[in-house]
Design an enzyme around this catalytic site. Structure first.
Site, PDB file in Angstrom:
ATOM      1  N   HIS A  70      -7.381  -4.593   9.696  1.00 45.20           N
ATOM      2  CA  HIS A  70      -7.001  -4.538   8.277  1.00 45.20           C
ATOM      3  C   HIS A  70      -5.703  -5.294   7.994  1.00 45.20           C
ATOM      4  CE1 HIS A  70      -4.741  -0.455   9.022  1.00 45.20           C
ATOM      5  NE2 HIS A  70      -3.885  -1.455   9.093  1.00 45.20           N
ATOM      6  N   ASP A  73       0.804  -1.223   0.000  1.00 47.27           N
ATOM      7  CA  ASP A  73       0.000   0.000   0.000  1.00 47.27           C
ATOM      8  C   ASP A  73       0.838   1.274   0.000  1.00 47.27           C
ATOM      9  OD1 ASP A  73       0.907  -0.514   2.574  1.00 47.27           O
ATOM     10  OD2 ASP A  73      -1.056  -1.012   3.367  1.00 47.27           O
ATOM     11  N   GLU A  84      -9.765  -1.688   4.995  1.00 47.59           N
ATOM     12  CA  GLU A  84     -10.581  -1.337   6.151  1.00 47.59           C
ATOM     13  C   GLU A  84     -11.930  -2.060   6.080  1.00 47.59           C
ATOM     14  OE1 GLU A  84      -8.898  -0.015   8.223  1.00 47.59           O
ATOM     15  OE2 GLU A  84      -8.043   1.929   7.753  1.00 47.59           O
TER      16      GLU A  84
HETATM   17  C1  F6R Z   1       1.362  -1.402   6.094  1.00 51.63           C
HETATM   18  C2  F6R Z   1       0.161  -2.231   6.202  1.00 51.63           C
HETATM   19  C3  F6R Z   1      -0.645  -2.279   7.452  1.00 51.63           C
HETATM   20  C4  F6R Z   1       0.201  -2.537   8.701  1.00 51.63           C
HETATM   21  C5  F6R Z   1      -0.678  -2.540   9.959  1.00 51.63           C
HETATM   22  C6  F6R Z   1       0.135  -2.733  11.224  1.00 51.63           C
HETATM   23  O1  F6R Z   1       1.952  -1.548   4.830  1.00 51.63           O
HETATM   24  O2  F6R Z   1      -0.182  -2.845   5.245  1.00 51.63           O
HETATM   25  O3  F6R Z   1      -1.622  -3.275   7.314  1.00 51.63           O
HETATM   26  O4  F6R Z   1       0.866  -3.767   8.572  1.00 51.63           O
HETATM   27  O5  F6R Z   1      -1.378  -1.331  10.040  1.00 51.63           O
HETATM   28  O6  F6R Z   1       0.969  -1.628  11.413  1.00 51.63           O
HETATM   29  P1  F6R Z   1       2.022  -1.587  12.617  1.00 51.63           P
HETATM   30  O7  F6R Z   1       3.021  -2.650  12.359  1.00 51.63           O
HETATM   31  O8  F6R Z   1       2.619  -0.209  12.537  1.00 51.63           O
HETATM   32  O9  F6R Z   1       1.245  -1.819  13.866  1.00 51.63           O
END
Ligand code: F6R
EC number: 3.5.99.6
Length: 254
Positions: free
Chosen positions: A138, A67, A143
């Site tokens: 997600h 993303d 979402e």
């Molecule tokens: C980022 C992504 C998100 C994150 C998720 C967890 O490329 O795809 O799904 O993996 O929001 O984020 P952290 O690791 O910062 O808690």
């Protein structure tokens, strides 16, 4: 499902990096799906270290990230393009021409998403897709609700996600872009293998929901249970709300 529970975030990152390194080693031209976020930082540090020690070669690796925020250029320090350079690409011998992220600054976002899907297909599909899980459940930026056949597209970010990611934007959730481009749940499920990593107590509730609750578009991470080849690596803190029945199947590396 293979569920691995490590002692802490550090050992979980080591286990995930090992699995990724093994995957790279089993293909002539590996195609990795990559993620960003705090959970991934320790994993990328270990992959960079393995490369520095001469045990891991990225020269044949192709990558596709999940993303990118809409409206941020690759040079913006808050963009995921920048994150990938900063945490992984600059430390390893990956050919930058083989690294891909959706372009959140594209003028035609729909065309960009369609082109991204086509690029993944042309590369032969993703061998291993790395995933984190967000507070909303997600994967990528899918979402709730995100139906399981969604493809790469522009989505609106939940307020909870903007709060989760506010630190990079001066702590202000409103400064976080309201839209992002993300691989769809269907795109993710097409990968030949999935690796979801979660660490820390804040993830315990959503991890239990994703692994034990209904398989539903309301928790897009629950979709991974429909995949035939997936691995989940947790630490003790993020596994804290799993039921004894689930824990009985876990490989514990404490
Ligand atoms: C980022 C992504 C998100 C994150 C998720 C967890 O490329 O795809 O799904 O993996 O929001 O984020 P952290 O690791 O910062 O808690």
């Amino acid at each position: 499902m293979k569920l691995i529970i490590e002692n802490d975030a550090g050992t979980a990152a080591t286990a995930a990096a090992q699995l990724i390194a093994e995957e790279i080693g089993t293909h002539d031209t590996p195609v990795l799906g990559l993620a960003t976020g705090r959970t991934m930082e320790g994993i990328y540090a270990r992959l960079a270290q393995a490369h520095e020690q001469g045990t891991l070669d990225f020269s044949c690796v192709t990558s596709f990230n999940l993303d990118e925020y809409v409206g941020l250029s690759a040079e913006d320090p808050r963009s995921y393009h920048y994150y990938m350079q900063d945490h992984l690409f600059r430390f390893v011998n990956i050919d930058l021409h083989r690294t891909h992220l959706p372009d959140g600054a594209a003028t035609d976002l729909d065309a960009e998403c369609a082109a991204y899907e086509a690029q993944i297909a042309r590369s032969g599909g993703i061998d291993l897709q790395l995933l984190g899980i967000g507070d909303t459940g997600h994967i990528g930026f899918n979402e709730p609700p995100s139906s399981f056949d969604t493809r790469t597209r522009c989505v609106e970010l939940d307020e909870a996600t903007r709060e989760q990611n506010a630190a990079m934007f001066g702590g202000d959730p409103n400064a976080v872009p309201h839209e992002a481009l993300t691989m769809g749940v269907g795109t993710i499920l097409d990968a030949r293998r999935l690796l979801l990593v979660a660490t820390g107590p804040a993830k315990a509730g959503i991890v239990a929901k994703a692994l034990e609750g209904p398989i539903t578009p309301e928790v897009s991470a629950s979709a991974i249970r429909l995949h035939k080849n997936y691995v989940i690596i947790l630490d003790e803190a993020s596994a804290a709300e799993l039921s004894p029945a689930t824990l009985a199947h876990a490989q514990r590396n404490a």
